[in-house]
Design a protein around this motif. Structure first.
Motif, PDB file in Angstrom:
ATOM      1  N   SER A 141      25.059  62.332  58.136  1.00 45.08           N
ATOM      2  CA  SER A 141      24.043  63.380  58.040  1.00 45.08           C
ATOM      3  C   SER A 141      22.663  62.835  58.398  1.00 45.08           C
ATOM      4  O   SER A 141      22.476  61.635  58.624  1.00 45.08           O
ATOM      5  CB  SER A 141      24.004  63.921  56.607  1.00 45.08           C
TER       6      SER A 141
ATOM      7  N   GLU B  75      25.463  57.358  51.326  1.00 43.12           N
ATOM      8  CA  GLU B  75      25.707  58.676  51.937  1.00 43.12           C
ATOM      9  C   GLU B  75      26.965  58.559  52.795  1.00 43.12           C
ATOM     10  O   GLU B  75      26.956  57.867  53.815  1.00 43.12           O
ATOM     11  CB  GLU B  75      24.501  59.073  52.783  1.00 43.12           C
TER      12      GLU B  75
ATOM     13  N   LYS C 134      20.247  62.576  56.336  1.00 40.02           N
ATOM     14  CA  LYS C 134      19.910  61.669  55.230  1.00 40.02           C
ATOM     15  C   LYS C 134      20.489  60.273  55.473  1.00 40.02           C
ATOM     16  O   LYS C 134      19.844  59.260  55.202  1.00 40.02           O
ATOM     17  CB  LYS C 134      20.427  62.241  53.911  1.00 40.02           C
ATOM     18  N   PHE C 135      21.705  60.222  55.992  1.00 35.48           N
ATOM     19  CA  PHE C 135      22.361  58.952  56.308  1.00 35.48           C
ATOM     20  C   PHE C 135      21.519  58.143  57.289  1.00 35.48           C
ATOM     21  O   PHE C 135      21.240  56.968  57.081  1.00 35.48           O
ATOM     22  CB  PHE C 135      23.755  59.232  56.890  1.00 35.48           C
TER      23      PHE C 135
END
Length: 78
Positions: free
Chosen positions: A58, A54, A60-61
């Motif tokens: 973010s 990623e 998600k990261f």
């Protein structure tokens, strides 16, 4: 993390602990990390490797980082 990098380097960086060139799959670590507990280097390495999955910082990261270092928020305070 089962990720492949093509190279890494250690340099005295002025303003970063590490960086990741996602196109070249190359990681650079700051030489100054040697002055800190090994867990800090481990966090930086996981952080930079997570950029291969990623590219941005973010949610998600940070979920990727948490998967490999659940206590990363404590270590990040260093």
């Amino acid at each position: 993390m089962s990720l492949e990098i093509k190279g890494f380097s250690i340099k005295k960086l002025k303003s970063k602990w590490g960086s990741c060139d996602t196109l070249k799959k190359h990681i650079t670590l700051n030489l100054e990390l040697m002055k800190y507990p090994i867990i800090v280097s481990e966090y930086i390495i996981i952080h930079e490797l997570a950029h291969l999955i990623e590219a941005n910082h973010s949610k998600k990261f940070y979920e990727i980082i948490k998967k490999y270092m659940p206590e990363y928020k404590k270590v990040k305070k260093y």
